[in-house]
Motif scaffolding. Structure first.
Motif, PDB file in Angstrom:
ATOM      1  N   ASN A 111       0.823  -1.203   0.000  1.00  0.00           N
ATOM      2  CA  ASN A 111       0.000   0.000   0.000  1.00  0.00           C
ATOM      3  C   ASN A 111       0.857   1.253   0.000  1.00  0.00           C
ATOM      4  OD1 ASN A 111      -2.544  -0.868  -0.259  1.00  0.00           O
ATOM      5  ND2 ASN A 111      -3.189  -0.469   1.820  1.00  0.00           N
ATOM      6  N   THR A 114       1.806   1.857  -3.530  1.00  0.00           N
ATOM      7  CA  THR A 114       0.714   2.426  -4.311  1.00  0.00           C
ATOM      8  C   THR A 114       0.440   3.863  -3.920  1.00  0.00           C
ATOM      9  OG1 THR A 114      -0.217   0.227  -4.263  1.00  0.00           O
ATOM     10  CG2 THR A 114      -1.595   1.948  -5.121  1.00  0.00           C
ATOM     11  N   LEU A 115       0.637   4.186  -2.647  1.00  0.00           N
ATOM     12  CA  LEU A 115       0.287   5.529  -2.171  1.00  0.00           C
ATOM     13  C   LEU A 115       1.245   6.579  -2.729  1.00  0.00           C
ATOM     14  CD1 LEU A 115      -1.725   6.936  -0.383  1.00  0.00           C
ATOM     15  CD2 LEU A 115      -0.258   6.568   1.530  1.00  0.00           C
ATOM     16  N   VAL A 120       2.734   1.838  -8.826  1.00  0.00           N
ATOM     17  CA  VAL A 120       1.490   1.199  -8.425  1.00  0.00           C
ATOM     18  C   VAL A 120       1.735  -0.299  -8.302  1.00  0.00           C
ATOM     19  CG1 VAL A 120      -0.785   0.533  -9.242  1.00  0.00           C
ATOM     20  CG2 VAL A 120      -0.109   2.878  -9.357  1.00  0.00           C
TER      21      VAL A 120
ATOM     22  N   GLY C  42      -3.693   9.055  -8.946  1.00  0.00           N
ATOM     23  CA  GLY C  42      -3.155   8.982  -7.588  1.00  0.00           C
ATOM     24  C   GLY C  42      -2.618  10.312  -7.099  1.00  0.00           C
ATOM     25  N   THR C  46      -3.521  12.055  -3.334  1.00  0.00           N
ATOM     26  CA  THR C  46      -2.579  12.232  -2.226  1.00  0.00           C
ATOM     27  C   THR C  46      -2.249  13.693  -1.956  1.00  0.00           C
ATOM     28  OG1 THR C  46      -0.779  11.817  -3.760  1.00  0.00           O
ATOM     29  CG2 THR C  46      -1.571   9.971  -2.510  1.00  0.00           C
ATOM     30  N   PRO C  81      -5.068   4.008  -1.869  1.00  0.00           N
ATOM     31  CA  PRO C  81      -4.231   2.951  -2.440  1.00  0.00           C
ATOM     32  C   PRO C  81      -4.994   1.658  -2.639  1.00  0.00           C
ATOM     33  CG  PRO C  81      -3.591   3.374  -0.200  1.00  0.00           C
ATOM     34  CD  PRO C  81      -4.502   4.464  -0.597  1.00  0.00           C
ATOM     35  N   SER C  84      -6.914   2.044  -5.911  1.00  0.00           N
ATOM     36  CA  SER C  84      -6.106   2.000  -7.136  1.00  0.00           C
ATOM     37  C   SER C  84      -5.471   0.640  -7.323  1.00  0.00           C
ATOM     38  CB  SER C  84      -5.054   3.097  -7.239  1.00  0.00           C
ATOM     39  OG  SER C  84      -4.709   3.655  -6.073  1.00  0.00           O
ATOM     40  N   TYR C  85      -5.123  -0.056  -6.220  1.00  0.00           N
ATOM     41  CA  TYR C  85      -4.605  -1.411  -6.376  1.00  0.00           C
ATOM     42  C   TYR C  85      -5.671  -2.320  -6.971  1.00  0.00           C
ATOM     43  CZ  TYR C  85      -3.690  -6.205  -5.096  1.00  0.00           C
ATOM     44  OH  TYR C  85      -3.550  -7.563  -5.141  1.00  0.00           O
TER      45      TYR C  85
END
Lengths: 158, 96, 116
Positions: A111, A114-115, A120, C42, C46, C81, C84-85
């Motif tokens: 995570n 991805t963050l 990703v 993303g 964020t 996340p 998006s994952y």
């Protein structure tokens, strides 16, 4: 029991912060509902090390601070890449290894990848993570394993 | 003043995401832009709450963030498995 | 004096957030394939969220509103996340191959991809 108490305290804090009404009647309703929720969670046996990771508590703050700085840098990278794609856009797909032992550690690592924009997690199978990176810098940042080391250190002494 | 400018920037950005939703070659592009529009709507609700001097709107922003997350996951799960029953993980892949 | 400083900080943070959102929207239109567009999305999840809500929190003083703003930030940071994952994984399982390599500079104009 410690985790149930802490769950109750967290629920109570969220209730008090979100409600904004502090008459005796309403507050007692809030206390009752929080107690009831904590009791149900205790009876369902869903409060364990994964769902309520209390043992990470003081160290995770430092990790979040570091992650915020990383997110800032990665955002600048991605913004540059969007504005000048000819110069920076180098998409790549590669596999990397997660050195954490527990599932919780792997999830935190995936995570975190991805963050940070620019990388990703596409797939997580066993301890192999498939990463899609937007720029060369982002891919190299994951390949050095700095974030992996930090998550492992966050998880280990517990 | 600053709130109005930010709100306009958010609206233009939502329009761009909507353009991607209309163009998008695959349905996953459309889900992505729906998710992006949802996040930007959360921001828009917050900014408009301050623009009109009623910060109570933030409760709506909180709930909208929740709904956006659940909605995206539900649509993706439906696309992946063709049903909403069962779990999201790989082990439940075999049973479906 | 304090007020003016806070106002200037809010201006800077909100303008930076708005600019980042515009870049995000531009990236969603411009980047060549789905996986690269996820990165652009993303960015809005964020740093843009963080900048705009911190900018608003500076204006609200110390009250429940500040706490709510921070809660929204934490919530978005925890959930974005995951979604998006899920999106990347679902499209990967569905067999969508990402465009890789050096020289696929994006040539598509908006409106050129009519494949309905």
């Amino acid at each position: 029991m410690l985790r149930t108490t802490s769950l109750f305290l967290v629920l109570m804090a969220v209730w008090l912060l979100l409600s904004g009404h502090y008459t005796v009647l309403i507050t007692s309703f809030g206390v009752a509902s929080c107690l009831f929720s904590a009791l149900i969670a205790y009876r369902m046996d869903v409060i364990d090390r994964e769902s309520h990771p209390l043992h990470l508590w003081p160290r995770v703050i430092v990790y979040w601070g570091w992650l915020l700085v990383e997110i800032y840098k990665a955002n600048i990278d991605v913004a540059k890449c969007v504005l000048f794609p000819k110069k920076y856009l180098r998409p790549s797909l590669f596999e990397t290894k997660a050195s954490q032992k527990t599932d919780l550690g792997k999830v935190i690592y995936a995570n975190s990848i991805t963050l940070t924009p620019g990388t990703v997690t596409v797939d997580l199978d066993g301890d192999v993570i498939l990463v899609h990176a937007l720029t060369k810098g982002g891919a190299d940042g994951i390949k050095t394993g700095d974030m992996d080391q930090r998550v492992t250190r966050l998880m280990e002494e517990s | 003043m600053v709130y109005a400018i930010t709100a306009i920037a958010i609206l233009v950005s939502i329009a761009m995401a909507l353009g991607r939703a209309i163009l998008g070659p695959t349905s996953y592009d459309r889900i992505l832009s729906v998710n992006a529009i949802g996040t930007k709507t959360v921001l828009l609700i917050g900014v408009i709450g301050f623009l009109t001097g009623r910060p109570d709107f933030l409760d709506l922003a909180l709930v909208y963030a929740l709904m956006n997350f659940i909605g995206t996951l539900a649509v993706l799960k439906y696309f992946k498995f063709g049903t909403l029953r069962g779990g999201l993980s790989r082990s439940s892949d075999k049973s479906s | 004096m304090m007020e003016i400083g806070l106002d200037i900080a809010t201006w800077i943070l909100l303008m930076a957030g708005g600019l980042l959102l515009l870049i995000t929207g531009f990236g969603l239109l411009r980047l060549p394939d789905l996986y690269t567009r996820i990165h652009a999305g993303g960015m809005a999840d964020t740093l843009a969220t963080f900048l705009i809500f911190v900018g608003l929190a500076l204006q609200s003083g110390f009250s429940l509103v500040t706490v709510k703003l921070l809660l929204v930030i934490v919530f978005v940071f925890f959930t974005s996340p995951t979604s998006s994952y899920a999106l990347a994984q679902a499209s990967f399982v569905a067999g969508l191959k990402p465009k890789l390599g050096e020289d696929d500079a994006p040539q598509e104009e908006p409106g050129a991809t009519e494949r309905e």
